[in-house]
Design a protein around this motif. Structure first.
Motif, mmCIF file in Angstrom:
data_model
loop_
_atom_site.group_PDB
_atom_site.id
_atom_site.type_symbol
_atom_site.label_atom_id
_atom_site.label_comp_id
_atom_site.label_asym_id
_atom_site.label_seq_id
_atom_site.Cartn_x
_atom_site.Cartn_y
_atom_site.Cartn_z
ATOM 1 N N VAL A 40 0.843 -1.198 0.000
ATOM 2 C CA VAL A 40 0.000 0.000 0.000
ATOM 3 C C VAL A 40 0.877 1.247 0.000
ATOM 4 O O VAL A 40 0.659 2.188 -0.767
ATOM 5 C CB VAL A 40 -0.975 -0.016 1.202
ATOM 6 C CG1 VAL A 40 -1.734 1.288 1.308
ATOM 7 C CG2 VAL A 40 -1.927 -1.200 1.110
ATOM 8 N N VAL A 41 1.899 1.260 0.868
ATOM 9 C CA VAL A 41 2.815 2.398 0.955
ATOM 10 C C VAL A 41 3.536 2.600 -0.378
ATOM 11 O O VAL A 41 3.646 3.731 -0.875
ATOM 12 C CB VAL A 41 3.832 2.173 2.104
ATOM 13 C CG1 VAL A 41 4.999 3.137 2.014
ATOM 14 C CG2 VAL A 41 3.143 2.282 3.445
ATOM 15 N N GLN A 42 4.015 1.512 -0.968
ATOM 16 C CA GLN A 42 4.732 1.607 -2.241
ATOM 17 C C GLN A 42 3.809 2.111 -3.347
ATOM 18 O O GLN A 42 4.192 2.959 -4.142
ATOM 19 C CB GLN A 42 5.324 0.237 -2.601
ATOM 20 C CG GLN A 42 6.310 0.273 -3.750
ATOM 21 C CD GLN A 42 5.657 0.189 -5.115
ATOM 22 O OE1 GLN A 42 4.595 -0.387 -5.287
ATOM 23 N NE2 GLN A 42 6.303 0.790 -6.100
ATOM 24 N N TRP A 43 2.598 1.620 -3.364
ATOM 25 C CA TRP A 43 1.626 2.038 -4.379
ATOM 26 C C TRP A 43 1.336 3.533 -4.265
ATOM 27 O O TRP A 43 1.363 4.269 -5.253
ATOM 28 C CB TRP A 43 0.350 1.212 -4.226
ATOM 29 C CG TRP A 43 -0.779 1.645 -5.100
ATOM 30 C CD1 TRP A 43 -0.744 1.905 -6.432
ATOM 31 C CD2 TRP A 43 -2.119 1.864 -4.693
ATOM 32 N NE1 TRP A 43 -1.992 2.275 -6.885
ATOM 33 C CE2 TRP A 43 -2.856 2.256 -5.824
ATOM 34 C CE3 TRP A 43 -2.776 1.755 -3.479
ATOM 35 C CZ2 TRP A 43 -4.204 2.551 -5.766
ATOM 36 C CZ3 TRP A 43 -4.128 2.044 -3.428
ATOM 37 C CH2 TRP A 43 -4.828 2.447 -4.567
ATOM 38 N N ILE A 44 1.068 4.018 -3.044
ATOM 39 C CA ILE A 44 0.755 5.436 -2.838
ATOM 40 C C ILE A 44 1.943 6.306 -3.228
ATOM 41 O O ILE A 44 1.779 7.324 -3.913
ATOM 42 C CB ILE A 44 0.319 5.687 -1.378
ATOM 43 C CG1 ILE A 44 -1.040 5.018 -1.122
ATOM 44 C CG2 ILE A 44 0.270 7.175 -1.069
ATOM 45 C CD1 ILE A 44 -1.448 4.985 0.343
ATOM 46 N N ALA A 45 3.152 5.914 -2.804
ATOM 47 C CA ALA A 45 4.343 6.689 -3.143
ATOM 48 C C ALA A 45 4.554 6.738 -4.658
ATOM 49 O O ALA A 45 4.892 7.795 -5.212
ATOM 50 C CB ALA A 45 5.572 6.099 -2.455
ATOM 51 N N SER A 46 4.342 5.630 -5.332
ATOM 52 C CA SER A 46 4.512 5.594 -6.785
ATOM 53 C C SER A 46 3.454 6.428 -7.498
ATOM 54 O O SER A 46 3.750 7.117 -8.478
ATOM 55 C CB SER A 46 4.466 4.148 -7.284
ATOM 56 O OG SER A 46 5.582 3.434 -6.819
ATOM 57 N N GLU A 47 2.230 6.386 -6.988
ATOM 58 C CA GLU A 47 1.162 7.202 -7.595
ATOM 59 C C GLU A 47 1.481 8.689 -7.450
ATOM 60 O O GLU A 47 1.308 9.456 -8.393
ATOM 61 C CB GLU A 47 -0.190 6.879 -6.951
ATOM 62 C CG GLU A 47 -0.755 5.535 -7.356
ATOM 63 C CD GLU A 47 -1.115 5.445 -8.828
ATOM 64 O OE1 GLU A 47 -1.509 6.457 -9.441
ATOM 65 O OE2 GLU A 47 -0.987 4.339 -9.384
ATOM 66 N N LYS A 48 1.954 9.088 -6.273
ATOM 67 C CA LYS A 48 2.285 10.498 -6.048
ATOM 68 C C LYS A 48 3.437 10.945 -6.946
ATOM 69 O O LYS A 48 3.419 12.054 -7.478
ATOM 70 C CB LYS A 48 2.654 10.737 -4.586
ATOM 71 C CG LYS A 48 1.467 10.767 -3.661
ATOM 72 C CD LYS A 48 1.905 11.067 -2.237
ATOM 73 C CE LYS A 48 0.707 11.109 -1.305
ATOM 74 N NZ LYS A 48 1.119 11.381 0.077
ATOM 75 N N ALA A 49 4.448 10.093 -7.100
ATOM 76 C CA ALA A 49 5.623 10.433 -7.906
ATOM 77 C C ALA A 49 5.395 10.194 -9.392
ATOM 78 O O ALA A 49 6.187 10.650 -10.220
ATOM 79 C CB ALA A 49 6.827 9.627 -7.437
ATOM 80 N N ARG A 50 4.350 9.472 -9.721
ATOM 81 C CA ARG A 50 4.039 9.085 -11.094
ATOM 82 C C ARG A 50 5.171 8.279 -11.725
ATOM 83 O O ARG A 50 5.456 8.356 -12.914
ATOM 84 C CB ARG A 50 3.674 10.287 -11.951
ATOM 85 C CG ARG A 50 2.407 10.999 -11.441
ATOM 86 C CD ARG A 50 2.013 12.081 -12.329
ATOM 87 N NE ARG A 50 0.722 12.191 -12.914
ATOM 88 C CZ ARG A 50 -0.287 11.323 -13.055
ATOM 89 N NH1 ARG A 50 -0.183 10.128 -12.617
ATOM 90 N NH2 ARG A 50 -1.411 11.632 -13.632
ATOM 91 N N ARG A 51 5.863 7.506 -10.874
ATOM 92 C CA ARG A 51 6.910 6.583 -11.295
ATOM 93 C C ARG A 51 7.059 5.533 -10.196
ATOM 94 O O ARG A 51 6.558 5.712 -9.094
ATOM 95 C CB ARG A 51 8.244 7.290 -11.540
ATOM 96 C CG ARG A 51 8.835 7.929 -10.292
ATOM 97 C CD ARG A 51 10.147 8.675 -10.602
ATOM 98 N NE ARG A 51 10.682 9.301 -9.411
ATOM 99 C CZ ARG A 51 11.402 8.680 -8.478
ATOM 100 N NH1 ARG A 51 11.699 7.407 -8.608
ATOM 101 N NH2 ARG A 51 11.829 9.320 -7.418
ATOM 102 N N SER A 52 7.748 4.465 -10.484
ATOM 103 C CA SER A 52 7.928 3.420 -9.484
ATOM 104 C C SER A 52 8.878 3.896 -8.388
ATOM 105 O O SER A 52 9.996 4.311 -8.658
ATOM 106 C CB SER A 52 8.485 2.152 -10.134
ATOM 107 O OG SER A 52 8.610 1.146 -9.167
ATOM 108 N N VAL A 53 8.403 3.853 -7.160
ATOM 109 C CA VAL A 53 9.165 4.318 -6.006
ATOM 110 C C VAL A 53 9.063 3.263 -4.903
ATOM 111 O O VAL A 53 7.999 2.698 -4.672
ATOM 112 C CB VAL A 53 8.583 5.655 -5.471
ATOM 113 C CG1 VAL A 53 9.258 6.079 -4.191
ATOM 114 C CG2 VAL A 53 8.670 6.734 -6.526
ATOM 115 N N VAL A 54 10.184 3.026 -4.250
ATOM 116 C CA VAL A 54 10.180 2.140 -3.084
ATOM 117 C C VAL A 54 10.696 2.962 -1.899
ATOM 118 O O VAL A 54 11.900 3.103 -1.711
ATOM 119 C CB VAL A 54 11.048 0.887 -3.306
ATOM 120 C CG1 VAL A 54 11.013 0.000 -2.080
ATOM 121 C CG2 VAL A 54 10.590 0.117 -4.532
ATOM 122 N N PRO A 55 9.778 3.524 -1.097
ATOM 123 C CA PRO A 55 10.190 4.359 0.031
ATOM 124 C C PRO A 55 10.748 3.517 1.185
ATOM 125 O O PRO A 55 10.517 2.307 1.265
ATOM 126 C CB PRO A 55 8.897 5.060 0.446
ATOM 127 C CG PRO A 55 7.806 4.174 -0.039
ATOM 128 C CD PRO A 55 8.332 3.461 -1.255
#
Length: 113
Positions: A40-55
């Protein structure tokens, strides 16, 4: 026929989700929730950045969820689950180590004097 199937399903659901409910099952459910939150965290971060992100929070949830699932797997004496979670924990801790090292500004490369 349908009534028999529904009664059988009802008995099975009760057996699996009610009769077996104890502190270990609750721990397993909490562990699975923590482990799921990383996605869920990874999905939200990626949606906000509009790219794949692993926080970093992804790895925190991975460690907490993975450790709790390992405890649960050990209790259940499931060798496949134990090995899978133990191996995963190594990877999660290694990624946290990389993140901390990067934040400190050291990349582990040798410096030339």
């Amino acid at each position: 026929m349908v009534a028999e199937i529904l009664a059988s399903l009802s008995r099975w659901l009760h057996s699996v989700f009610i009769d077996q409910l104890d502190v270990w099952v609750i721990l397993g459910l909490v562990a699975q929730f923590m482990f799921t939150m990383r996605f869920v965290v990874q999905w939200i971060a990626s949606e906000k950045a509009r790219r794949s992100v692993v926080p970093a929070t992804f790895w925190t949830f991975s460690i907490v969820g993975g450790a709790l699932l390992l405890v649960y797997a050990i209790y259940r004496e499931d060798p496949v689950f134990i090995l899978g979670q133990a191996a995963g924990l190594f990877i999660y801790f290694r990624n946290v180590w990389f993140i901390r090292r990067e934040r400190r500004g050291t990349n582990g490369a040798a410096t030339v004097s």
